[in-house]
Design an enzyme around this catalytic site. Structure first.
Site, PDB file in Angstrom:
ATOM      1  N   GLY A   1      46.000  39.618  43.791  1.00 51.57           N
ATOM      2  CA  GLY A   1      45.430  38.399  43.104  1.00 51.57           C
ATOM      3  C   GLY A   1      44.125  38.603  42.339  1.00 51.57           C
ATOM      4  O   GLY A   1      43.697  39.591  42.156  1.00 51.57           O
TER       5      GLY A   1
ATOM      6  N   GLY B   1      45.459  44.060  33.765  1.00 53.81           N
ATOM      7  CA  GLY B   1      44.098  43.385  33.781  1.00 53.81           C
ATOM      8  C   GLY B   1      43.635  43.003  32.326  1.00 53.81           C
ATOM      9  O   GLY B   1      42.994  41.923  32.206  1.00 53.81           O
ATOM     10  N   ASP B   2      44.007  43.647  31.447  1.00 51.51           N
ATOM     11  CA  ASP B   2      43.769  43.165  30.090  1.00 51.51           C
ATOM     12  C   ASP B   2      44.376  41.957  29.685  1.00 51.51           C
ATOM     13  O   ASP B   2      44.079  41.134  28.913  1.00 51.51           O
ATOM     14  CB  ASP B   2      44.352  44.355  28.995  1.00 51.51           C
ATOM     15  CG  ASP B   2      43.886  45.890  29.353  1.00 51.51           C
ATOM     16  OD1 ASP B   2      42.595  45.589  30.095  1.00 51.51           O
ATOM     17  OD2 ASP B   2      44.323  46.589  29.062  1.00 51.51           O
TER      18      ASP B   2
END
Ligand SMILES: O=P(O)(O)OC[C@@]1(O)O[C@H](CO)[C@@H](O)[C@@H]1O
Length: 303
Positions: free
Chosen positions: A219, A245-246
């Site tokens: 998470g 992540g982007d």
């Protein structure tokens, strides 16, 4: 409007195999693709997919530079790159039945004079928010990132390697490290959500107003001046993690741009990254987190 800066973009080559890697024999892929990449490039593509206005800039060169411009055009992403000597790198992700391998090239060496040109271009687009994402090219250092961040009246979000993050001096509105980057930037070992919160707070004390720390399947944590939030990842089938992540950062910036509060923005980030891990590579044409926001569980960890 959000302008993204990718100092070291890449053509992302993703290769799928139906066996593990072995040395000493030729192995053949079952599937392969090329897409434009680099953290900022991905963030622009995801912002466009979310319906937000964005321009992707940064440093590109050679045949791979042309590929990136053309590929982004097919996703309707506006671009305004600085062309440099040398060839933009190709990064390779290899997916085997059990593992995901990531081989990233270093990229061409540049003269730090290109930063002036880059700042000129960014200023012409007059962004409210600037996102500086990815590794630096040889010949650059963290001071170049600080220079870009402070060259105009914009909020800056950084998503850079941990060793660069640890050397930044300016004040930043956002940073989005993953677990590895957070460990490298703070020296904290992260084995739990509590460790992650402690490390994120350490970063916040160094001048990052909002820290969004992603921990893969465990998470994400968001630390703002007002609250500390934790959201577990959604339970989804993972094809690969490239660009996850982007997409989280893009969705948080998009949500904040629309005036959403931190909790809703974190929900949007978690949903977007769940969508990204379900596709091969880091390209999507549409992202719509809203219908799944309620599936994300949020813990407020302290005031
Ligand atoms: O080598 P860097 O600049 O740290 O990371 C670059 C990269 O691996 O990150 C993106 C995914 O986040 C890819 O599109 C790209 O190839």
């Amino acid at each position: 409007m959000i302008v993204t800066v990718t100092l070291n973009p890449a053509v992302d080559q993703t290769i799928k195999m139906n066996t593990g890697l072995q040395s000493g024999s030729v192995q053949r892929s079952t599937e392969a693709q090329f897409t434009s990449g680099g953290n900022g490039v991905n963030v622009s593509q995801f912002l466009q997919a979310l319906g937000s206005e964005t321009v992707a800039t940064g440093l590109i060169g050679g045949f791979t530079g042309y590929f990136i411009e053309n590929d982004l055009a097919t996703y309707d992403v506006s671009t305004d790159f600085v062309w440099v000597e040398g060839v933009t790198r190709i990064n390779t992700t290899i997916l085997t039945p059990r593992n995901e391998y990531q081989l990233n090239q270093t990229g061409p060496t540049v003269d730090s004079d290109v930063i002036d040109e880059l700042i000129e271009i960014i200023s012409q687009h007059d962004p409210d928010t600037l996102n500086i994402g990815g590794s630096l090219l040889p010949g650059m250092d963290a001071a170049d990132v600080d220079r870009i961040a402070t060259a105009g009246d914009w909020d800056t979000a950084v998503e850079v390697p941990g060793e660069v993050l640890s050397e930044l001096d300016a004040d930043y509105a956002y940073c989005k490290p993953n677990r590895e980057e957070l460990e490298a930037a703070t020296g904290h070992e992260i084995d739990s959500v509590t460790d992650c919160v402690d490390a994120a707070k350490t970063l916040q004390e160094r001048g990052f107003e909002c820290v969004i720390a992603s921990m893969g399947s465990e998470g994400a944590v968001m630390v703002t001046p007002e609250e500390t939030l934790y959201a577990p990842a959604l339970d989804v089938e993972v094809v690969d993690t490239l660009g996850a992540g982007d997409s989280m950062l893009a969705a948080v910036l998009w949500a904040r741009e629309q005036g959403w509060d931190a909790e809703r923005a974190l929900r949007a980030g978690v949903v977007a990254s769940a969508q990204l891990v379900g596709v091969m590579g880091s390209s999507v044409r549409e992202l719509d987190p809203e219908p799944r926001l309620d599936e994300v569980r949020i813990w407020a960890l302290d005031g």
